[in-house]
Design a protein around this motif. Structure first.
Motif, mmCIF file in Angstrom:
data_model
loop_
_atom_site.group_PDB
_atom_site.id
_atom_site.type_symbol
_atom_site.label_atom_id
_atom_site.label_comp_id
_atom_site.label_asym_id
_atom_site.label_seq_id
_atom_site.Cartn_x
_atom_site.Cartn_y
_atom_site.Cartn_z
ATOM 1 N N ASN A 61 -20.551 -8.281 -6.483
ATOM 2 C CA ASN A 61 -21.557 -7.347 -6.993
ATOM 3 C C ASN A 61 -22.960 -7.919 -7.034
ATOM 4 O O ASN A 61 -23.916 -7.160 -7.177
ATOM 5 C CB ASN A 61 -21.177 -6.884 -8.397
ATOM 6 C CG ASN A 61 -20.016 -5.928 -8.385
ATOM 7 O OD1 ASN A 61 -19.807 -5.194 -7.427
ATOM 8 N ND2 ASN A 61 -19.223 -5.958 -9.425
ATOM 9 N N TYR A 62 -23.040 -9.212 -6.941
ATOM 10 C CA TYR A 62 -24.388 -9.741 -7.094
ATOM 11 C C TYR A 62 -24.771 -10.829 -6.107
ATOM 12 O O TYR A 62 -25.843 -10.777 -5.505
ATOM 13 C CB TYR A 62 -24.583 -10.256 -8.522
ATOM 14 C CG TYR A 62 -26.040 -10.428 -8.824
ATOM 15 C CD1 TYR A 62 -26.805 -9.322 -9.172
ATOM 16 C CD2 TYR A 62 -26.657 -11.654 -8.691
ATOM 17 C CE1 TYR A 62 -28.151 -9.455 -9.403
ATOM 18 C CE2 TYR A 62 -28.005 -11.795 -8.924
ATOM 19 C CZ TYR A 62 -28.751 -10.704 -9.280
ATOM 20 O OH TYR A 62 -30.074 -10.831 -9.497
ATOM 21 N N LEU A 63 -23.926 -11.787 -5.939
ATOM 22 C CA LEU A 63 -24.326 -12.951 -5.152
ATOM 23 C C LEU A 63 -24.079 -12.793 -3.668
ATOM 24 O O LEU A 63 -24.666 -13.496 -2.854
ATOM 25 C CB LEU A 63 -23.591 -14.195 -5.654
ATOM 26 C CG LEU A 63 -23.834 -14.532 -7.123
ATOM 27 C CD1 LEU A 63 -22.975 -15.709 -7.545
ATOM 28 C CD2 LEU A 63 -25.297 -14.832 -7.365
ATOM 29 N N PRO A 99 -23.708 0.596 3.366
ATOM 30 C CA PRO A 99 -23.833 -0.844 3.569
ATOM 31 C C PRO A 99 -24.689 -1.496 2.496
ATOM 32 O O PRO A 99 -25.766 -1.010 2.171
ATOM 33 C CB PRO A 99 -24.515 -0.950 4.937
ATOM 34 C CG PRO A 99 -24.226 0.324 5.608
ATOM 35 C CD PRO A 99 -24.135 1.365 4.531
ATOM 36 N N GLY A 100 -24.180 -2.550 1.967
ATOM 37 C CA GLY A 100 -24.959 -3.297 0.991
ATOM 38 C C GLY A 100 -24.821 -2.788 -0.432
ATOM 39 O O GLY A 100 -25.311 -3.412 -1.355
ATOM 40 N N ARG A 101 -24.146 -1.688 -0.580
ATOM 41 C CA ARG A 101 -23.954 -1.157 -1.923
ATOM 42 C C ARG A 101 -22.542 -1.461 -2.395
ATOM 43 O O ARG A 101 -21.599 -1.372 -1.628
ATOM 44 C CB ARG A 101 -24.188 0.344 -1.941
ATOM 45 C CG ARG A 101 -25.592 0.749 -1.524
ATOM 46 C CD ARG A 101 -26.632 0.200 -2.459
ATOM 47 N NE ARG A 101 -27.969 0.754 -2.183
ATOM 48 C CZ ARG A 101 -29.052 0.391 -2.852
ATOM 49 N NH1 ARG A 101 -28.985 -0.536 -3.789
ATOM 50 N NH2 ARG A 101 -30.219 0.928 -2.556
ATOM 51 N N ASN A 239 -12.256 -4.132 3.514
ATOM 52 C CA ASN A 239 -13.094 -3.305 2.669
ATOM 53 C C ASN A 239 -14.531 -3.757 2.779
ATOM 54 O O ASN A 239 -14.872 -4.640 3.532
ATOM 55 C CB ASN A 239 -12.502 -3.219 1.254
ATOM 56 C CG ASN A 239 -13.156 -4.071 0.238
ATOM 57 O OD1 ASN A 239 -14.209 -4.654 0.457
ATOM 58 N ND2 ASN A 239 -12.539 -4.140 -0.892
ATOM 59 N N SER A 240 -15.341 -3.094 2.041
ATOM 60 C CA SER A 240 -16.751 -3.257 2.318
ATOM 61 C C SER A 240 -17.268 -4.622 1.944
ATOM 62 O O SER A 240 -18.292 -5.053 2.416
ATOM 63 C CB SER A 240 -17.530 -2.191 1.576
ATOM 64 O OG SER A 240 -17.313 -2.319 0.197
ATOM 65 N N TYR A 241 -16.595 -5.299 1.095
ATOM 66 C CA TYR A 241 -17.185 -6.536 0.641
ATOM 67 C C TYR A 241 -16.144 -7.539 0.212
ATOM 68 O O TYR A 241 -16.438 -8.519 -0.434
ATOM 69 C CB TYR A 241 -18.104 -6.262 -0.539
ATOM 70 C CG TYR A 241 -17.495 -5.332 -1.537
ATOM 71 C CD1 TYR A 241 -17.976 -4.047 -1.666
ATOM 72 C CD2 TYR A 241 -16.408 -5.714 -2.307
ATOM 73 C CE1 TYR A 241 -17.416 -3.182 -2.565
ATOM 74 C CE2 TYR A 241 -15.849 -4.852 -3.201
ATOM 75 C CZ TYR A 241 -16.358 -3.587 -3.342
ATOM 76 O OH TYR A 241 -15.800 -2.737 -4.231
#
Length: 400
Positions: A61-63, A99-101, A239-241
């Motif tokens: 979520n952040y790094l 993307p990026g969210r 998955n996305s991340y």
DNA sequence: AAGAGCATCAACCGCATGCGT
DNA sequence: CACGCATGCGGTTGATGCTCT
């Protein structure tokens, strides 16, 4: 269906609550060098008093380098609304289209903004009817059909375009559909060291400007520019991340041909999906490409480290971080030195209170500084601050 | 200026899911 | 097939900052 349950994280002695910059640095440094094959083991190995879950969440979520911060654009919001109509509270699926969210971010935006907006629209039917009203069960309530087992029709509707398998597979392709700011790549190709010499002010201005539009968190390591770039897609995952590639080597960003995804409308997106799935082979190729991108990202990170001012090069001097040998041992040494260096630097500016701080401080004097590190930095230039001022966002650091 | 109420968002919690043995 | 473990996911909470009175 899940058999057995993940044993609860050892709560005793584990830290909770907001992450400190020192913890962020530790986590980033560790993942940088080792990846995160095992979240559960990671905190121990990285010297973090956190449970693996917490580390994972913080990273995701952040790094995570490609996380995009800042306000959602109207297009993004529209996409979220549309996708929520179709998917309900499947935040991770929705996030995969943006993307990026992150799912967490989208979830927050939905609950705080979009849901209310839709409710107000519903209360004013003249301005908003038909589509939303027909799917109000999912669009104006956090309890969606997915949660309630209702609205199967919606699910079917989605599945006519994408079944779940397709959806997952498509995500791989989608990861690289991220707009890249050309100047960022140019800056990279110019080389960060050169930038430091020639474009420092200009770049700093850019960061400063960008930073102003950023959202901020209570415990942000660094604010970051609202960026539409994500050079290292996380396409290696379903998955996305979910995961990140471990650094090795890779091709340069210039090879990336990236059609901007953003929001061409849901129909477009789904159409694209459908077409994409017609060719598994191409998906495989894309995955390979993405892998290269990921690898390259880490290489770029290493390159970025020479962005330290000439008087503040990293622990390996002006060579270490650029020296990528094929041998494992030197790399390991590099890794330790890098982490130690980070810890040292954190000791220069982080405030007390963190129990890790004492550790870092205790090693401060014992660590041999790099040849260029003359010890005056503490007073004159704080290398870490300088570094992050030039790279206002941790994601930006990695995504450059 | 101070306090109350509200909004936002990072982080936590518990369950679900997938995979290896 | 059953089990255990690691990770993913979605709901919820709590801290913080902002706005209003």
């Amino acid at each position: 269906m899940g058999r057995g349950r993940a044993p609860c994280c050892e709560k005793v002695g584990l830290k909770k609550g907001p992450w400190t910059p020192a913890e962020d640095m530790r986590l980033m440094a560790y993942i940088h060098k080792h990846g995160h094959g095992n979240w559960r083991a990671l905190p121990k190995q990285a010297g973090l008093l956190r449970c693996g879950k917490s580390c994972r969440l913080r990273w995701i979520n952040y790094l995570r380098p490609d996380v995009k911060r800042g306000n959602f654009t109207p297009e993004e919001e529209e996409t979220i609304i549309k996708l929520h109509e179709l998917l309900g509270n499947k935040w991770s699926k929705i996030a995969s289209r943006l993307p990026g969210r992150t799912d967490n971010e989208i979830k927050n935006v939905w609950n705080t903004h979009l849901k209310k907006r839709l409710v107000s629209k519903e209360s004013n039917p003249t301005s908003h009817k038909s589509k939303e009203s027909s799917s109000s069960s999912s669009s104006n309530s956090s309890v969606s059909y997915c949660d309630q087992g209702e609205g199967i029709g919606h699910e079917e509707q989605v599945n006519t375009v994408i079944n779940s398998k397709e959806c997952d597979a498509v995500l791989m392709e989608e990861r690289i559909e991220i707009a890249i700011e050309p100047d960022i790549w140019d800056m990279l190709e110019d080389g960060p060291c050169q930038l430091q010499e020639t474009n420092d002010n200009e770049l700093k201005d850019k960061w400063d400007t960008d930073s102003r539009s950023l959202s901020k968190g209570p415990n942000l390591l660094i604010d970051g520019p609202k960026q539409s770039l994500s050079p290292s897609s996380s396409s290696s995952t379903s998955n996305s991340y979910g995961s990140y590639s471990i650094p090795t080597d890779g091709k340069g960003p210039a090879e990336q041909t990236v059609p901007p995804l953003e929001t061409g409308g849901l129909v477009d997106v789904l159409d694209i999906e459908h077409q994409e799935m017609k060719n598994d082979q191409s998906n495989l190729e894309t995955a390979t490409t993405s892998l290269h991108l990921n690898l390259d990202f880490w290489g770029m990170l290493d390159d970025e480290l020479c962005f330290f001012p000439s008087t503040t090069v990293g622990p390996m001097g002006d060579q270490g971080l650029h020296q990528h040998t094929s041998e494992e041992e030197p790399k390991e040494i590099d890794s330790k030195m890098w982490i130690s260096y980070l810890e040292n630097e954190l000791g220069l500016w982080a405030t007390g209170g963190d129990d890790q701080q004492s550790q870092t401080n205790s090693t401060l004097g014992s660590l041999a500084p790099c040849p260029h590190y003359d010890g005056k930095l503490e007073v004159e230039i704080d290398p870490v601050i300088t570094y992050f001022q030039s790279h206002p966002s941790s994601p930006a650091i990695f995504s450059l």
